[in-house]
Design a protein around this motif. Sequence first.
Motif, PDB file in Angstrom:
ATOM      1  N   MET A   1       8.772  82.623 108.000  1.00 53.96           N
ATOM      2  CA  MET A   1      10.101  83.076 108.527  1.00 53.96           C
ATOM      3  C   MET A   1      10.693  81.674 109.025  1.00 53.96           C
ATOM      4  O   MET A   1      10.259  81.367 110.030  1.00 53.96           O
ATOM      5  N   THR A   2      11.592  81.360 108.464  1.00 51.42           N
ATOM      6  CA  THR A   2      12.703  80.092 109.349  1.00 51.42           C
ATOM      7  C   THR A   2      13.325  80.813 110.266  1.00 51.42           C
ATOM      8  O   THR A   2      13.755  81.732 110.469  1.00 51.42           O
ATOM      9  N   LYS A   3      13.615  80.079 111.558  1.00 58.57           N
ATOM     10  CA  LYS A   3      14.232  80.441 112.468  1.00 58.57           C
ATOM     11  C   LYS A   3      15.256  79.476 112.819  1.00 58.57           C
ATOM     12  O   LYS A   3      15.413  78.623 112.392  1.00 58.57           O
ATOM     13  N   TYR A   4      15.909  80.279 113.674  1.00 53.19           N
ATOM     14  CA  TYR A   4      17.387  79.659 112.982  1.00 53.19           C
ATOM     15  C   TYR A   4      18.284  79.365 115.098  1.00 53.19           C
ATOM     16  O   TYR A   4      17.522  80.477 116.216  1.00 53.19           O
ATOM     17  N   LYS A   5      18.862  78.329 115.400  1.00 49.10           N
ATOM     18  CA  LYS A   5      19.200  78.456 116.440  1.00 49.10           C
ATOM     19  C   LYS A   5      20.491  78.519 117.155  1.00 49.10           C
ATOM     20  O   LYS A   5      21.887  77.771 116.040  1.00 49.10           O
ATOM     21  N   LYS A  35      17.373  86.446 105.717  1.00 53.45           N
ATOM     22  CA  LYS A  35      18.027  85.284 104.907  1.00 53.45           C
ATOM     23  C   LYS A  35      19.134  85.524 104.346  1.00 53.45           C
ATOM     24  O   LYS A  35      19.702  83.977 105.033  1.00 53.45           O
ATOM     25  N   GLN A  36      19.679  85.913 104.036  1.00 54.18           N
ATOM     26  CA  GLN A  36      21.194  86.156 103.019  1.00 54.18           C
ATOM     27  C   GLN A  36      22.768  85.456 104.407  1.00 54.18           C
ATOM     28  O   GLN A  36      23.320  85.307 104.892  1.00 54.18           O
ATOM     29  N   ARG A  37      22.028  86.855 105.309  1.00 52.04           N
ATOM     30  CA  ARG A  37      22.987  86.675 106.654  1.00 52.04           C
ATOM     31  C   ARG A  37      22.732  85.160 107.436  1.00 52.04           C
ATOM     32  O   ARG A  37      24.198  84.792 107.910  1.00 52.04           O
ATOM     33  N   ALA A  38      21.203  85.359 107.966  1.00 54.68           N
ATOM     34  CA  ALA A  38      21.096  83.677 108.195  1.00 54.68           C
ATOM     35  C   ALA A  38      21.788  82.880 107.323  1.00 54.68           C
ATOM     36  O   ALA A  38      22.595  81.634 108.556  1.00 54.68           O
ATOM     37  N   GLU A  39      21.803  82.550 106.380  1.00 57.37           N
ATOM     38  CA  GLU A  39      22.322  81.378 105.641  1.00 57.37           C
ATOM     39  C   GLU A  39      24.370  81.646 105.165  1.00 57.37           C
ATOM     40  O   GLU A  39      24.814  80.800 105.438  1.00 57.37           O
ATOM     41  N   TYR A  40      24.721  82.820 105.253  1.00 60.99           N
ATOM     42  CA  TYR A  40      26.110  82.909 105.800  1.00 60.99           C
ATOM     43  C   TYR A  40      26.678  82.514 107.269  1.00 60.99           C
ATOM     44  O   TYR A  40      27.769  81.320 107.162  1.00 60.99           O
ATOM     45  N   ALA A  46      34.892  79.723 107.147  1.00 65.56           N
ATOM     46  CA  ALA A  46      37.268  79.914 107.927  1.00 65.56           C
ATOM     47  C   ALA A  46      37.737  80.722 108.233  1.00 65.56           C
ATOM     48  O   ALA A  46      38.249  80.266 109.058  1.00 65.56           O
ATOM     49  N   ASP A  47      37.761  81.483 108.041  1.00 59.28           N
ATOM     50  CA  ASP A  47      37.908  82.631 109.804  1.00 59.28           C
ATOM     51  C   ASP A  47      37.885  82.429 110.722  1.00 59.28           C
ATOM     52  O   ASP A  47      38.263  82.468 111.655  1.00 59.28           O
ATOM     53  N   PHE A  48      36.721  81.774 111.470  1.00 61.36           N
ATOM     54  CA  PHE A  48      36.822  82.254 113.075  1.00 61.36           C
ATOM     55  C   PHE A  48      36.131  80.201 113.220  1.00 61.36           C
ATOM     56  O   PHE A  48      36.769  79.543 113.645  1.00 61.36           O
ATOM     57  N   PHE A  52      27.858  79.410 113.004  1.00 58.07           N
ATOM     58  CA  PHE A  52      27.248  79.631 113.998  1.00 58.07           C
ATOM     59  C   PHE A  52      26.305  79.636 114.025  1.00 58.07           C
ATOM     60  O   PHE A  52      25.170  79.888 115.344  1.00 58.07           O
ATOM     61  N   LEU A  53      25.098  79.261 113.208  1.00 60.34           N
ATOM     62  CA  LEU A  53      23.418  79.173 113.354  1.00 60.34           C
ATOM     63  C   LEU A  53      23.065  77.776 113.153  1.00 60.34           C
ATOM     64  O   LEU A  53      24.150  77.806 111.718  1.00 60.34           O
TER      65      LEU A  53
END
Length: 71
Positions: A1-5, A35-40, A46-48, A52-53
């Motif tokens: 699993m890929t991890k994000y900071k 995975k899709q949520r993390a990549e997003y 653009a809204d914010f 984030f990650l």
Amino acid sequence: MTKYKVINKFKEKNHGGHVYEVGDVYPKQGERFNKQRAEYLAKYNADFKKVFLEEIKEAKEVKAKKEVGEE
């Protein structure tokens, strides 16, 4: 699993409203990795007007790139 900071604080609607602070690992322990949520969240929003990650590179992956001569 890929991890994000986490690089910008945010409230994750998919994890019961959990607030991720800068430096936290995503996803938190006990939460499912999507995975899709993390990549997003790792792309410019653009809204914010933020990202984030950031993907955490594994130590052996970084070492392999150095051996090949990539930076």
